[in-house]
Design a protein around this motif. Structure first.
Motif, PDB file in Angstrom:
ATOM      1  N   ASP A 104      40.170  28.651  29.707  1.00 59.44           N
ATOM      2  CA  ASP A 104      41.582  28.408  30.000  1.00 59.44           C
ATOM      3  C   ASP A 104      42.104  29.236  31.183  1.00 59.44           C
ATOM      4  O   ASP A 104      43.298  29.237  31.470  1.00 59.44           O
ATOM      5  N   ASN A 105      41.202  29.932  31.873  1.00 58.83           N
ATOM      6  CA  ASN A 105      41.544  30.724  33.070  1.00 58.83           C
ATOM      7  C   ASN A 105      42.601  31.796  32.817  1.00 58.83           C
ATOM      8  O   ASN A 105      43.415  32.081  33.687  1.00 58.83           O
ATOM      9  N   THR A 106      42.592  32.401  31.634  1.00 60.54           N
ATOM     10  CA  THR A 106      43.559  33.461  31.342  1.00 60.54           C
ATOM     11  C   THR A 106      42.889  34.822  31.140  1.00 60.54           C
ATOM     12  O   THR A 106      43.591  35.810  30.939  1.00 60.54           O
ATOM     13  N   GLN A 107      41.567  34.876  31.203  1.00 63.40           N
ATOM     14  CA  GLN A 107      40.857  36.152  31.064  1.00 63.40           C
ATOM     15  C   GLN A 107      39.672  36.173  32.012  1.00 63.40           C
ATOM     16  O   GLN A 107      39.007  35.157  32.215  1.00 63.40           O
ATOM     17  N   PHE A 108      39.433  37.366  32.570  1.00 64.39           N
ATOM     18  CA  PHE A 108      38.272  37.557  33.438  1.00 64.39           C
ATOM     19  C   PHE A 108      37.813  39.000  33.339  1.00 64.39           C
ATOM     20  O   PHE A 108      38.492  39.842  32.755  1.00 64.39           O
ATOM     21  N   SER A 109      36.658  39.254  33.904  1.00 65.32           N
ATOM     22  CA  SER A 109      36.139  40.619  33.970  1.00 65.32           C
ATOM     23  C   SER A 109      36.036  41.062  35.413  1.00 65.32           C
ATOM     24  O   SER A 109      35.771  40.249  36.309  1.00 65.32           O
ATOM     25  N   LEU A 110      36.251  42.354  35.622  1.00 59.39           N
ATOM     26  CA  LEU A 110      35.966  42.994  36.902  1.00 59.39           C
ATOM     27  C   LEU A 110      34.746  43.876  36.669  1.00 59.39           C
ATOM     28  O   LEU A 110      34.770  44.757  35.807  1.00 59.39           O
ATOM     29  N   ILE A 111      33.680  43.619  37.417  1.00 61.79           N
ATOM     30  CA  ILE A 111      32.462  44.413  37.315  1.00 61.79           C
ATOM     31  C   ILE A 111      32.421  45.344  38.526  1.00 61.79           C
ATOM     32  O   ILE A 111      32.433  44.895  39.667  1.00 61.79           O
ATOM     33  N   PHE A 135      37.021  57.067  30.921  1.00 57.96           N
ATOM     34  CA  PHE A 135      37.350  57.991  31.994  1.00 57.96           C
ATOM     35  C   PHE A 135      38.256  57.368  33.054  1.00 57.96           C
ATOM     36  O   PHE A 135      39.192  58.008  33.535  1.00 57.96           O
ATOM     37  N   SER A 136      38.029  56.132  33.421  1.00 57.81           N
ATOM     38  CA  SER A 136      38.790  55.483  34.496  1.00 57.81           C
ATOM     39  C   SER A 136      39.944  54.644  33.969  1.00 57.81           C
ATOM     40  O   SER A 136      40.420  53.729  34.653  1.00 57.81           O
ATOM     41  N   ASN A 137      40.428  54.939  32.779  1.00 55.56           N
ATOM     42  CA  ASN A 137      41.464  54.136  32.132  1.00 55.56           C
ATOM     43  C   ASN A 137      42.757  54.047  32.943  1.00 55.56           C
ATOM     44  O   ASN A 137      43.550  53.135  32.754  1.00 55.56           O
ATOM     45  N   ILE A 138      42.954  54.953  33.872  1.00 59.09           N
ATOM     46  CA  ILE A 138      44.139  54.907  34.730  1.00 59.09           C
ATOM     47  C   ILE A 138      44.196  53.580  35.500  1.00 59.09           C
ATOM     48  O   ILE A 138      45.276  53.048  35.753  1.00 59.09           O
ATOM     49  N   LEU A 139      43.015  53.018  35.816  1.00 52.33           N
ATOM     50  CA  LEU A 139      42.970  51.759  36.562  1.00 52.33           C
ATOM     51  C   LEU A 139      43.547  50.600  35.750  1.00 52.33           C
ATOM     52  O   LEU A 139      44.188  49.708  36.308  1.00 52.33           O
ATOM     53  N   ILE A 154      50.031  41.546  31.530  1.00 47.92           N
ATOM     54  CA  ILE A 154      48.594  41.471  31.262  1.00 47.92           C
ATOM     55  C   ILE A 154      48.194  42.584  30.309  1.00 47.92           C
ATOM     56  O   ILE A 154      48.938  43.542  30.099  1.00 47.92           O
ATOM     57  N   GLU A 155      47.008  42.449  29.768  1.00 47.48           N
ATOM     58  CA  GLU A 155      46.348  43.525  29.048  1.00 47.48           C
ATOM     59  C   GLU A 155      45.051  43.787  29.792  1.00 47.48           C
ATOM     60  O   GLU A 155      44.414  42.846  30.280  1.00 47.48           O
ATOM     61  N   ALA A 156      44.693  45.038  29.903  1.00 46.77           N
ATOM     62  CA  ALA A 156      43.444  45.397  30.576  1.00 46.77           C
ATOM     63  C   ALA A 156      42.790  46.531  29.798  1.00 46.77           C
ATOM     64  O   ALA A 156      43.469  47.446  29.329  1.00 46.77           O
ATOM     65  N   HIS A 157      41.473  46.446  29.657  1.00 44.34           N
ATOM     66  CA  HIS A 157      40.733  47.511  28.989  1.00 44.34           C
ATOM     67  C   HIS A 157      39.277  47.481  29.452  1.00 44.34           C
ATOM     68  O   HIS A 157      38.770  46.436  29.874  1.00 44.34           O
ATOM     69  N   SER A 174      43.355  40.283  30.766  1.00 48.31           N
ATOM     70  CA  SER A 174      43.865  39.087  30.086  1.00 48.31           C
ATOM     71  C   SER A 174      45.325  38.863  30.444  1.00 48.31           C
ATOM     72  O   SER A 174      46.133  39.787  30.360  1.00 48.31           O
ATOM     73  N   LEU A 175      45.650  37.639  30.812  1.00 52.14           N
ATOM     74  CA  LEU A 175      47.033  37.260  31.061  1.00 52.14           C
ATOM     75  C   LEU A 175      47.708  37.022  29.721  1.00 52.14           C
ATOM     76  O   LEU A 175      47.261  36.198  28.929  1.00 52.14           O
ATOM     77  N   VAL A 176      48.772  37.768  29.451  1.00 55.03           N
ATOM     78  CA  VAL A 176      49.531  37.586  28.215  1.00 55.03           C
ATOM     79  C   VAL A 176      50.576  36.491  28.429  1.00 55.03           C
ATOM     80  O   VAL A 176      50.678  35.549  27.655  1.00 55.03           O
TER      81      VAL A 176
END
Length: 188
Positions: A104-111, A135-139, A154-157, A174-176
C-alpha cells in the motif's frame, strides 16, 4: 520528480559542513551522558534521543527546504527518495537505500551502508545495551519532526543496527496519516 533528478539535488546542494568527526564525537558524548543520567535505562535513553531528534527535525526542515529548493512531494514514495537522496546526503553525506515497501506504499525501510553517527562507537558492555539501546535513535526523531512540519505524521524506528552485531542498519518508516491544516482548539 525522477529519482535521478532527486539524486542530483542531493549532490549539488551545498551546505556548510561541520567536521564529521566532531559531530560523531559530540553525539557519542551526548549518548554517553544520557546513559549516565538515566542510570543505563536504555528505553528512557531511546525516548530522549527521539525527543531531541524531533525538536531538531522541526527546525531542520526549514533549512532543508531553503537550501534544496524542492517543492512538495507528490506521494510518500517521492518523500522517501527525497529523504534518502537529498536530506541525508545534505546533512550527513550518506545516501541510505530505500527498500522493503509495503504493497500500500505506506511503509519502507532505509538501509544505511554507512552511518557517521556510529563511527568510533562501542556500545556499553553491560549485557543490556546490545539488546536495548538504539544508538542512532535521534535520526528517527529528526524524520518525525521534519515530516510533521510538512503535514505528514510518521512513525520511525530501527529494526537492526551493526552496532548491535546485526548485518545491516535498518530504519523502518511508516506513514500514519497526512495532517490536514487543523485549527487549534478554541479556548473556553
Amino acid at each position: 520528480m525522477s529519482s535521478t533528478k532527486t539524486s542530483r539535488i542531493g549532490e549539488e546542494t551545498r551546505v556548510d559542513k561541520v567536521n564529521a568527526e566532531l559531530v560523531t564525537l559530540t553525539y557519542g558524548t551526548i549518548v554517553a551522558q544520557l546513559c549516565q543520567d538515566y542510570d543505563s535505562n536504555y528505553q528512557d535513553v531511546n525516548k530522549q534521543l527521539d525527543k531531541m531528534g524531533y525538536n531538531i527535525g522541526m527546525r531542520l526542515i526549514e533549512d532543508f527546504l531553503a537550501k534544496s529548493g524542492v517543492g512538495r512531494c507528490a506521494n510518500f514514495r517521492e518523500t522517501a527518495d527525497m529523504i534518502a537522496k537529498v536530506g541525508f546526503k545534505i546533512f550527513l553525506n550518506v545516501t541510505p537505500t530505500v527498500t522493503n515497501w509495503t504493497s500500500d506504499n505506506t511503509q519502507f525501510s532505509l538501509i544505511f551502508e554507512d552511518n557517521p553517527l556510529a563511527d568510533f562507537v562501542e556500545l556499553p558492555d553491560d549485557g543490556r545495551a546490545q539488546d536495548e539501546l538504539w544508538f542512532s535513535n535521534i535520526l528517527c526523531g529528526v524524520l518525525r519532526g521534519s515530516l510533521e512540519m510538512v503535514q505528514m505524521q510518521i512513525e520511525a524506528h530501527f529494526v537492526s543496527d551493526v552496532l548491535r552485531g546485526d548485518d545491516t542498519t535498518e530504519m523502518r518508516v511508516s506513514l500514519v496519516r497526512y495532517i490536514e491544516d487543523e485549527m487549534p482548539p478554541e479556548e473556553e
